[in-house]
Design a protein around this motif. Structure first.
Motif, mmCIF file in Angstrom:
data_model
loop_
_atom_site.group_PDB
_atom_site.id
_atom_site.type_symbol
_atom_site.label_atom_id
_atom_site.label_comp_id
_atom_site.label_asym_id
_atom_site.label_seq_id
_atom_site.Cartn_x
_atom_site.Cartn_y
_atom_site.Cartn_z
ATOM 1 N N GLY A 17 0.838 -1.192 0.000
ATOM 2 C CA GLY A 17 0.000 0.000 0.000
ATOM 3 C C GLY A 17 0.869 1.236 0.000
ATOM 4 N N GLU A 18 0.243 2.417 -0.105
ATOM 5 C CA GLU A 18 0.998 3.661 -0.224
ATOM 6 C C GLU A 18 1.857 3.956 0.992
ATOM 7 O OE1 GLU A 18 -3.378 4.926 0.046
ATOM 8 O OE2 GLU A 18 -2.243 3.097 -0.297
ATOM 9 N N HIS A 19 1.389 3.576 2.196
ATOM 10 C CA HIS A 19 2.168 3.870 3.403
ATOM 11 C C HIS A 19 3.401 2.967 3.490
ATOM 12 C CE1 HIS A 19 -0.954 6.567 4.705
ATOM 13 N NE2 HIS A 19 -1.857 5.605 4.623
ATOM 14 N N GLN A 20 3.239 1.686 3.196
ATOM 15 C CA GLN A 20 4.386 0.780 3.233
ATOM 16 C C GLN A 20 5.420 1.148 2.173
ATOM 17 O OE1 GLN A 20 3.234 -3.563 3.895
ATOM 18 N NE2 GLN A 20 1.245 -2.674 3.360
ATOM 19 N N LEU A 21 4.958 1.425 0.967
ATOM 20 C CA LEU A 21 5.887 1.791 -0.098
ATOM 21 C C LEU A 21 6.538 3.140 0.183
ATOM 22 C CD1 LEU A 21 3.827 0.570 -3.164
ATOM 23 C CD2 LEU A 21 6.046 -0.317 -2.437
ATOM 24 N N GLY A 22 5.759 4.081 0.679
ATOM 25 C CA GLY A 22 6.313 5.395 1.003
ATOM 26 C C GLY A 22 7.403 5.308 2.053
ATOM 27 N N ALA A 23 7.223 4.403 3.022
ATOM 28 C CA ALA A 23 8.228 4.240 4.075
ATOM 29 C C ALA A 23 9.544 3.722 3.522
ATOM 30 C CB ALA A 23 7.702 3.284 5.150
ATOM 31 N N ALA A 24 9.505 3.025 2.392
ATOM 32 C CA ALA A 24 10.727 2.525 1.763
ATOM 33 C C ALA A 24 11.292 3.528 0.751
ATOM 34 C CB ALA A 24 10.442 1.188 1.072
ATOM 35 N N TRP A 25 10.413 4.142 -0.017
ATOM 36 C CA TRP A 25 10.864 5.042 -1.085
ATOM 37 C C TRP A 25 11.429 6.359 -0.553
ATOM 38 C CZ3 TRP A 25 9.100 5.527 -6.662
ATOM 39 C CH2 TRP A 25 8.899 4.278 -7.238
ATOM 40 N N ALA A 26 10.785 6.954 0.430
ATOM 41 C CA ALA A 26 11.169 8.299 0.868
ATOM 42 C C ALA A 26 12.616 8.379 1.358
ATOM 43 C CB ALA A 26 10.196 8.805 1.942
ATOM 44 N N PRO A 27 13.061 7.509 2.276
ATOM 45 C CA PRO A 27 14.462 7.609 2.703
ATOM 46 C C PRO A 27 15.449 7.258 1.597
ATOM 47 C CG PRO A 27 13.386 5.703 3.711
ATOM 48 C CD PRO A 27 12.313 6.502 3.052
ATOM 49 N N ALA A 28 15.072 6.331 0.709
ATOM 50 C CA ALA A 28 15.970 5.990 -0.396
ATOM 51 C C ALA A 28 16.150 7.182 -1.329
ATOM 52 C CB ALA A 28 15.428 4.784 -1.165
ATOM 53 N N LEU A 29 15.060 7.868 -1.646
ATOM 54 C CA LEU A 29 15.156 9.070 -2.483
ATOM 55 C C LEU A 29 15.963 10.159 -1.785
ATOM 56 C CD1 LEU A 29 11.666 9.545 -4.173
ATOM 57 C CD2 LEU A 29 13.884 9.535 -5.314
ATOM 58 N N ALA A 30 15.747 10.332 -0.477
ATOM 59 C CA ALA A 30 16.498 11.341 0.275
ATOM 60 C C ALA A 30 17.993 11.036 0.225
ATOM 61 C CB ALA A 30 16.001 11.393 1.717
ATOM 62 N N ASP A 31 18.346 9.756 0.315
ATOM 63 C CA ASP A 31 19.759 9.385 0.225
ATOM 64 C C ASP A 31 20.324 9.690 -1.160
ATOM 65 O OD1 ASP A 31 19.915 8.495 2.818
ATOM 66 O OD2 ASP A 31 19.574 6.390 2.333
ATOM 67 N N GLY A 32 19.529 9.425 -2.209
ATOM 68 C CA GLY A 32 19.996 9.739 -3.554
ATOM 69 C C GLY A 32 20.246 11.225 -3.733
ATOM 70 N N VAL A 33 19.336 12.033 -3.223
ATOM 71 C CA VAL A 33 19.524 13.481 -3.319
ATOM 72 C C VAL A 33 20.749 13.924 -2.514
ATOM 73 C CG1 VAL A 33 18.493 15.732 -2.765
ATOM 74 C CG2 VAL A 33 17.089 13.918 -3.793
ATOM 75 N N THR A 34 20.980 13.287 -1.369
ATOM 76 C CA THR A 34 22.181 13.589 -0.587
ATOM 77 C C THR A 34 23.442 13.276 -1.377
ATOM 78 O OG1 THR A 34 21.045 13.171 1.519
ATOM 79 C CG2 THR A 34 23.452 13.053 1.533
ATOM 80 N N ARG A 35 23.427 12.150 -2.107
ATOM 81 C CA ARG A 35 24.579 11.794 -2.956
ATOM 82 C C ARG A 35 24.824 12.874 -4.008
ATOM 83 N NH1 ARG A 35 23.972 8.692 0.349
ATOM 84 N NH2 ARG A 35 25.398 10.199 1.266
ATOM 85 N N ALA A 36 23.750 13.545 -4.415
ATOM 86 C CA ALA A 36 23.868 14.604 -5.424
ATOM 87 C C ALA A 36 24.128 15.964 -4.782
ATOM 88 C CB ALA A 36 22.596 14.665 -6.267
ATOM 89 N N LYS A 37 24.458 15.946 -3.483
ATOM 90 C CA LYS A 37 24.782 17.163 -2.728
ATOM 91 C C LYS A 37 23.583 18.098 -2.590
ATOM 92 C CE LYS A 37 29.644 16.920 -4.121
ATOM 93 N NZ LYS A 37 29.950 16.087 -2.939
ATOM 94 N N GLY A 38 22.425 17.512 -2.529
ATOM 95 C CA GLY A 38 21.211 18.282 -2.277
ATOM 96 C C GLY A 38 20.587 17.826 -0.976
ATOM 97 N N ARG A 39 19.361 18.261 -0.742
ATOM 98 C CA ARG A 39 18.658 17.851 0.465
ATOM 99 C C ARG A 39 17.187 17.647 0.140
ATOM 100 N NH1 ARG A 39 15.565 19.559 4.606
ATOM 101 N NH2 ARG A 39 15.985 18.646 6.665
ATOM 102 N N LEU A 40 16.653 16.525 0.602
ATOM 103 C CA LEU A 40 15.240 16.224 0.417
ATOM 104 C C LEU A 40 14.687 15.709 1.734
ATOM 105 C CD1 LEU A 40 12.735 15.809 -1.448
ATOM 106 C CD2 LEU A 40 13.582 13.479 -1.846
#
Length: 292
Positions: free
Chosen positions: A16-39
């Motif tokens: 469901g959206e909550h379970q998937l969101g709990a996995a996607w959100a930190p992974a995306l934030a880490d990717g943006v951190t790798r790109a020297k940004g912040r999410l």
């Protein structure tokens, strides 16, 4: 509403959206951190449509139907299975692909194809019946009247006035691409597709809505640009058998930025894609932060 909205791929009907969101959100934030940004993970939302494929429950039976190899239908489903098998053989010298004599026209050949795929890391924990269910999800989305429009409605419900970036995985990239073209009023300006099957000839590309532009009447033609999107980045892993065509530029034009990444043993999984610098850079750029 979320500034970044994710659109999941096949095989998520029991989540469901909550379970998937709990996995996607930190992974995306880490990717943006790798790109020297912040999410902020709270800026990430999910468009969930998996339940549209979940069978209606009945007494003492919940979950996927108990499919077997004999349930893989002739035509699209067998063709897609063969395409995955051939790509697996192309990317892994240890795998023997289907030969011209079988072409998956017999139950034994279908069983062999499913058995080969079950040895791949991405499908290693996927039961045979669930693998068949995945094939049917793709076929149903592309051929069942009214279903794709219902998926678009789920994406629409997740889009808000602040949404600028759509990140879409696997079959979700097909849905996101189509929905963007049909909803040019959305404020989304950046599309990021990961593990995308959009350009698979014969199976997916020609079935897109809107259909490819074929000015001279010769297929496959050129895919339309998705709505008012200003930047489109496509990221794939060389070993991702679902993303058969890694470079989308020949089909959708040179405006698409295409990257190949290495996701380790689980080439098609969403999280390694999301945490990559390439995805993070595209998301950060779409939000006006760090990026290219």
């Amino acid at each position: 509403m979320a500034r970044v909205v994710g659109v999941h791929g096949i095989g998520q009907q029991l989540l469901g959206e909550h379970q998937l969101g709990a996995a996607w959100a930190p992974a995306l934030a880490d990717g943006v951190t790798r790109a020297k940004g912040r999410l902020d993970p709270d800026d990430v939302g999910m468009a969930f449509y998996g339940d549209l494929f979940r069978p209606v429950g009945r007494a003492l039976a919940v979950g996927d139907p108990r499919y077997t190899a004999s349930d893989v239908e002739e035509g699209f489903e067998q063709d897609l299975l063969r395409a995955w098998w051939e790509e697996a053989a192309r990317t892994d010298a240890r795998i023997v692909g289907p030969d011209e004599r079988t072409l998956l026209r017999t139950p034994t050949a279908v069983q062999a194809g499913l058995r080969v795929l079950s040895r791949l890391p991405y499908f290693a924990d996927v039961a045979l019946r669930a693998m068949v269910f995945d094939l049917k999800q793709v076929r149903r989305y592309l051929t069942e009247p009214g279903l794709r429009e219902r998926v678009w409605e789920r994406i629409d419900a997740a889009i808000g006035p602040d949404t600028r970036v759509l990140v879409a995985h696997s079959l979700g990239s097909v849905a996101a691409y189509e929905a963007l073209w049909h909803r040019p009023d959305w404020p989304v300006t950046t599309l990021v597709t990961i593990g995308s099957p959009l350009a698979i000839p014969g199976l997916v590309f020609e079935r897109l809505r809107p259909p490819p532009d074929v000015p001279d009447g010769t297929l496959p033609g050129t895919g339309r640009w998705p709505g008012n999107v200003r930047a489109w980045t496509n990221v794939s892993d060389e070993g991702d058998i679902v993303a058969l065509v890694k470079d989308l530029k020949p089909r959708f034009g040179d405006r698409v930025r295409c990257h190949v990444v290495h996701n380790g043993s689980h080439a098609h999984d969403a999280k390694p894609y999301l945490s990559s610098q390439e995805v993070g850079r595209a998301v950060a750029s779409g939000l006006g932060g760090a990026g290219d």
